[in-house]
Design a protein around this motif. Structure first.
Motif, PDB file in Angstrom:
ATOM      1  N   ALA A  39       0.718  -1.248   0.323  1.00  0.00           N
ATOM      2  CA  ALA A  39      -0.080  -0.071   0.096  1.00  0.00           C
ATOM      3  C   ALA A  39       1.314   0.991   0.074  1.00  0.00           C
ATOM      4  O   ALA A  39       0.885   2.294  -0.841  1.00  0.00           O
ATOM      5  CB  ALA A  39      -0.996   0.066   1.690  1.00  0.00           C
ATOM      6  N   THR A  46       1.696   7.575  -6.213  1.00  0.00           N
ATOM      7  CA  THR A  46       0.710   8.372  -6.734  1.00  0.00           C
ATOM      8  C   THR A  46       0.834   9.080  -6.160  1.00  0.00           C
ATOM      9  O   THR A  46       0.604  10.423  -6.834  1.00  0.00           O
ATOM     10  CB  THR A  46      -0.580   8.547  -6.539  1.00  0.00           C
ATOM     11  OG1 THR A  46      -1.200   6.517  -6.821  1.00  0.00           O
ATOM     12  CG2 THR A  46      -1.855   8.238  -6.275  1.00  0.00           C
ATOM     13  N   VAL A  84     -14.831   0.121   0.901  1.00  0.00           N
ATOM     14  CA  VAL A  84     -14.295  -0.393   0.397  1.00  0.00           C
ATOM     15  C   VAL A  84     -15.676  -1.401   0.613  1.00  0.00           C
ATOM     16  O   VAL A  84     -15.820  -2.157  -0.124  1.00  0.00           O
ATOM     17  CB  VAL A  84     -13.047  -0.582   0.616  1.00  0.00           C
ATOM     18  CG1 VAL A  84     -12.690  -1.933   0.024  1.00  0.00           C
ATOM     19  CG2 VAL A  84     -12.445   0.952   0.309  1.00  0.00           C
ATOM     20  N   MET A  99     -13.126  -8.977  -4.546  1.00  0.00           N
ATOM     21  CA  MET A  99     -12.181  -7.928  -3.532  1.00  0.00           C
ATOM     22  C   MET A  99     -12.593  -8.364  -2.241  1.00  0.00           C
ATOM     23  O   MET A  99     -11.473  -8.374  -1.499  1.00  0.00           O
ATOM     24  CB  MET A  99     -11.963  -7.451  -4.381  1.00  0.00           C
ATOM     25  CG  MET A  99     -11.254  -6.926  -5.202  1.00  0.00           C
ATOM     26  SD  MET A  99     -10.437  -5.574  -5.855  1.00  0.00           S
ATOM     27  CE  MET A  99     -10.046  -5.135  -4.810  1.00  0.00           C
ATOM     28  N   LYS A 104      -6.402  -7.979  -1.412  1.00  0.00           N
ATOM     29  CA  LYS A 104      -6.267  -6.755  -2.064  1.00  0.00           C
ATOM     30  C   LYS A 104      -7.301  -5.653  -1.797  1.00  0.00           C
ATOM     31  O   LYS A 104      -6.396  -4.351  -1.712  1.00  0.00           O
ATOM     32  CB  LYS A 104      -6.597  -6.774  -3.346  1.00  0.00           C
ATOM     33  CG  LYS A 104      -5.099  -8.222  -3.902  1.00  0.00           C
ATOM     34  CD  LYS A 104      -6.557  -8.151  -5.592  1.00  0.00           C
ATOM     35  CE  LYS A 104      -5.427  -9.474  -6.258  1.00  0.00           C
ATOM     36  NZ  LYS A 104      -6.241 -10.117  -7.745  1.00  0.00           N
ATOM     37  N   ALA A 105      -8.372  -6.558  -0.824  1.00  0.00           N
ATOM     38  CA  ALA A 105      -9.204  -4.984  -0.716  1.00  0.00           C
ATOM     39  C   ALA A 105      -8.870  -4.252   0.879  1.00  0.00           C
ATOM     40  O   ALA A 105      -8.163  -2.974   0.769  1.00  0.00           O
ATOM     41  CB  ALA A 105     -10.749  -5.806   0.007  1.00  0.00           C
ATOM     42  N   LEU A 108      -6.387  -2.204  -0.642  1.00  0.00           N
ATOM     43  CA  LEU A 108      -7.361  -0.532  -0.675  1.00  0.00           C
ATOM     44  C   LEU A 108      -7.261   0.587  -0.398  1.00  0.00           C
ATOM     45  O   LEU A 108      -6.922   1.835  -0.277  1.00  0.00           O
ATOM     46  CB  LEU A 108      -8.457  -1.598  -2.294  1.00  0.00           C
ATOM     47  CG  LEU A 108      -8.728  -0.696  -2.908  1.00  0.00           C
ATOM     48  CD1 LEU A 108      -8.060   0.869  -3.465  1.00  0.00           C
ATOM     49  CD2 LEU A 108     -10.418  -0.696  -3.553  1.00  0.00           C
ATOM     50  N   TYR A 111      -4.081   2.244   0.795  1.00  0.00           N
ATOM     51  CA  TYR A 111      -3.859   2.929  -0.181  1.00  0.00           C
ATOM     52  C   TYR A 111      -4.752   4.254   0.049  1.00  0.00           C
ATOM     53  O   TYR A 111      -4.227   5.304   0.073  1.00  0.00           O
ATOM     54  CB  TYR A 111      -4.336   2.251  -1.399  1.00  0.00           C
ATOM     55  CG  TYR A 111      -4.269   3.331  -2.189  1.00  0.00           C
ATOM     56  CD1 TYR A 111      -2.300   3.583  -2.972  1.00  0.00           C
ATOM     57  CD2 TYR A 111      -5.126   4.121  -3.055  1.00  0.00           C
ATOM     58  CE1 TYR A 111      -2.544   4.390  -4.188  1.00  0.00           C
ATOM     59  CE2 TYR A 111      -5.276   4.896  -4.125  1.00  0.00           C
ATOM     60  CZ  TYR A 111      -3.920   5.307  -4.801  1.00  0.00           C
ATOM     61  OH  TYR A 111      -3.459   5.736  -5.853  1.00  0.00           O
ATOM     62  N   ILE A 112      -5.790   4.512   0.104  1.00  0.00           N
ATOM     63  CA  ILE A 112      -7.127   5.103   0.331  1.00  0.00           C
ATOM     64  C   ILE A 112      -6.584   5.948   1.551  1.00  0.00           C
ATOM     65  O   ILE A 112      -6.553   7.322   1.451  1.00  0.00           O
ATOM     66  CB  ILE A 112      -8.436   4.762   0.069  1.00  0.00           C
ATOM     67  CG1 ILE A 112      -8.547   3.956  -1.242  1.00  0.00           C
ATOM     68  CG2 ILE A 112      -8.844   5.956   0.547  1.00  0.00           C
ATOM     69  CD1 ILE A 112      -9.694   3.485  -0.884  1.00  0.00           C
ATOM     70  N   THR A 115      -2.165   7.800   0.842  1.00  0.00           N
ATOM     71  CA  THR A 115      -1.915   8.700   0.113  1.00  0.00           C
ATOM     72  C   THR A 115      -2.139  10.039   0.015  1.00  0.00           C
ATOM     73  O   THR A 115      -1.249  10.769  -0.076  1.00  0.00           O
ATOM     74  CB  THR A 115      -3.124   8.404  -1.106  1.00  0.00           C
ATOM     75  OG1 THR A 115      -2.796   6.636  -1.791  1.00  0.00           O
ATOM     76  CG2 THR A 115      -2.524   9.125  -2.564  1.00  0.00           C
TER      77      THR A 115
END
Length: 244
Positions: A39, A46, A84, A99, A104-105, A108, A111-112, A115
């Motif tokens: 992540a 990004t 999510v 997911m 993977k979830a 994600l 990551y959110i 970031t």
């Protein structure tokens, strides 16, 4: 048994689990590092270009984007987890991706969460670069690309601090990954404790489950590893802040 003896035995047993490289403990630690590390890498790829784009480009909605980043830095993790979850749950708009309750979830969700943290701190580091440095680049005939590299060189320690801050938040996060990951371990038992090897169980979520089951020694072992990882990240952050 007194409360002091109970705690002491729990700590001794916790260190035994750590130094014996217990498979259950190792599997949980491995998933935590894998999820949070992935992540952080994706968020960095990004966030850094985004920070430079905000610095050098003028576009409609730029101030709104900065406001969104600043808001995201304090985004509640349970809200991200809920977002999510409802997006990828089978009845949700992206449910066909299957997911939910996967690593993977979890990646994600983290990551959110991180970031905006990396973007916001990086943006502050970039803006802190003295303007005469940028002006000198342009005076010598440099382009925006040259100016960006000059700023990157000057702000590198601040940007590294931003990345480490994001990693630290990811490692310590529990709400979002508990919702979207489900704290799942394989059936059976490894190392004589816990359930099976971890699938979506991380250090933070495992601490909650093991504590609720009354397995204090395992919870303490996981807690020691977690605080050691977070402390190591913070030591690196302080190191680069002193260099900046």
């Amino acid at each position: 048994m007194s409360s002091a003896d109970f705690l002491l035995q729990g700590i001794i047993r916790a260190f035994e689990l750590i130094f014996s490289l217990n498979p259950y403990i190792l599997s949980i630690t491995g998933i935590s590092i894998k999820v949070s590390g992935t992540a952080t890498i994706l968020a960095t790829l990004t966030a850094i270009p985004l920070a430079f784009a905000i610095t050098f480009l003028n576009f409609r909605g730029k101030q709104a984007l900065i406001t969104l980043i600043n808001t995201g830095m304090g985004l509640p993790s349970v809200f991200v987890g809920l977002f999510v979850f409802v997006t990828f749950v089978p009845a949700g708009p992206l449910g066909l991706l299957n997911m939910i309750y996967t690593q993977k979830a979890m990646i994600l969700a983290q990551y959110i969460l991180i970031t905006p943290v990396i973007s916001g701190i990086s943006l502050a580091a970039i803006k802190a670069v003295p303007q005469p440095i940028v002006e000198t680049v342009y005076t010598l005939g440099g382009s925006k690309k040259d100016a960006a590299f000059a700023i990157l060189r000057e702000a590198r320690f601040g940007i590294i601090t931003a990345i480490l801050a994001g990693l630290g938040r990811a490692l310590a996060e529990v709400g979002a990954i508990l919702i979207v990951g489900g704290n799942i371990a394989y059936t059976g038992s490894v190392g004589g404790i816990g359930e099976g090897a971890s699938y979506t169980r991380t250090l933070t979520t495992a601490i909650t489950s093991e504590t609720s089951k009354g397995d204090i020694s395992t919870s303490i072992a996981l807690g020691i590893i977690l605080i050691s990882l977070v402390l190591s990240v913070n030591i690196l952050v302080n190191f680069f802040q002193r260099r900046d």
